[in-house]
Design an enzyme around this catalytic site. Sequence first.
Site, PDB file in Angstrom:
ATOM      1  N   SER A 180       0.809  -1.215   0.000  1.00 14.38           N
ATOM      2  CA  SER A 180       0.000   0.000   0.000  1.00 14.38           C
ATOM      3  C   SER A 180       0.843   1.267   0.000  1.00 14.38           C
ATOM      4  O   SER A 180       0.434   2.287  -0.562  1.00 14.38           O
ATOM      5  CB  SER A 180      -0.944   0.010   1.202  1.00 14.38           C
ATOM      6  OG  SER A 180      -1.837  -1.082   1.147  1.00 14.38           O
ATOM      7  N   HIS A 245       0.295   3.466   4.749  1.00 11.72           N
ATOM      8  CA  HIS A 245      -0.503   4.153   3.742  1.00 11.72           C
ATOM      9  C   HIS A 245      -0.213   5.652   3.752  1.00 11.72           C
ATOM     10  O   HIS A 245      -0.069   6.283   2.698  1.00 11.72           O
ATOM     11  CB  HIS A 245      -1.997   3.936   4.013  1.00 11.72           C
ATOM     12  CG  HIS A 245      -2.438   2.504   3.978  1.00 11.72           C
ATOM     13  ND1 HIS A 245      -2.033   1.584   4.921  1.00 11.72           N
ATOM     14  CD2 HIS A 245      -3.272   1.847   3.127  1.00 11.72           C
ATOM     15  CE1 HIS A 245      -2.591   0.412   4.653  1.00 11.72           C
ATOM     16  NE2 HIS A 245      -3.341   0.547   3.573  1.00 11.72           N
TER      17      HIS A 245
END
EC number: 3.4.21.105
Length: 306
Positions: A180, A245
């Site tokens: 991610s 993230h």
Amino acid sequence: MSNKRSNSFRQAILQGNRRLSSKALLEEKGLSLSQRLIRHVAYETLPREIDRKWYYDSYTCCPPPWFMITVTLLEVAFFLYNGVSLDQFVLQVTHPRYLKNSLVYHPQLRAQAWRYLTYIFMHAGIEHLGLNVVLQLLVGVPLEMVHGATRIGLVYMAGIVAGSLAVSVADMTAPVVGSSGGVYALVSAHLANIVMNWSGMKCQFKLLRMAVALICMSVEFGRAVWLRFHPSAYPPCPHPSFVAHLGGVAVGITLGVVVLRNYEQRLQDQSLWWIFVAMYTIFVLFAIFWNIFAYTLLDLKLPPPP
């Protein structure tokens, strides 16, 4: 643009050897399927008509977008291998043996430097892998077709490293899995580029495409936050962190925007490039010293090694 490209471009126009008339690229008729694809990619990623025409006329698919395809295939292959060995494909991360894999970043094993990169080949489950693969292929492959493997690989890997280091600083007791960080670096850079060049981006359904990308990112991020605070299957070690993230997004809207801002402009000629490289380097050095000293100074109670 670099002087080399500008001079060649002017010379080609003067010689009349290029289809670079005042007619817009969208008005070209009788194109083959592959030509339409290249034109579509140009309009999806480049804000200026002159750059779109240059890319359309010069793209040869040699080399192909090998970086994103190779990374995606490796991630899928590792996931399938782990799924078979664990006999579990959904929420693999809840399996007691999941963290024993030598690719996962684990706070107790942070001295093993390869884990800051190899964690991208381990995903929490098929739902995690699926969203990352969709975003990598839909956004990463067209970007690589335009900007090349070197630039896109740089943004992707910078997001990956920033993601694991951000977790080691901000969520010190949690492991990290998934790609991610790199995916969010690419997608956030692309979305920021569209917003900054909104009037020049002639791609169809801009709002719809941005909405789909943001929805996918939000769903994946929401899943990561939920999983992080869900009761762990192997206490006292928590589930993987979602902070990676955020590290990827930070890279995307800094380094990534500069890389994607001007088609083929040399990075070393951009002052912002050096500013963001310096910021990134300072963060990496800070995170390294943090990992060496902070865990001991804070007397942090870490989960036992897997």
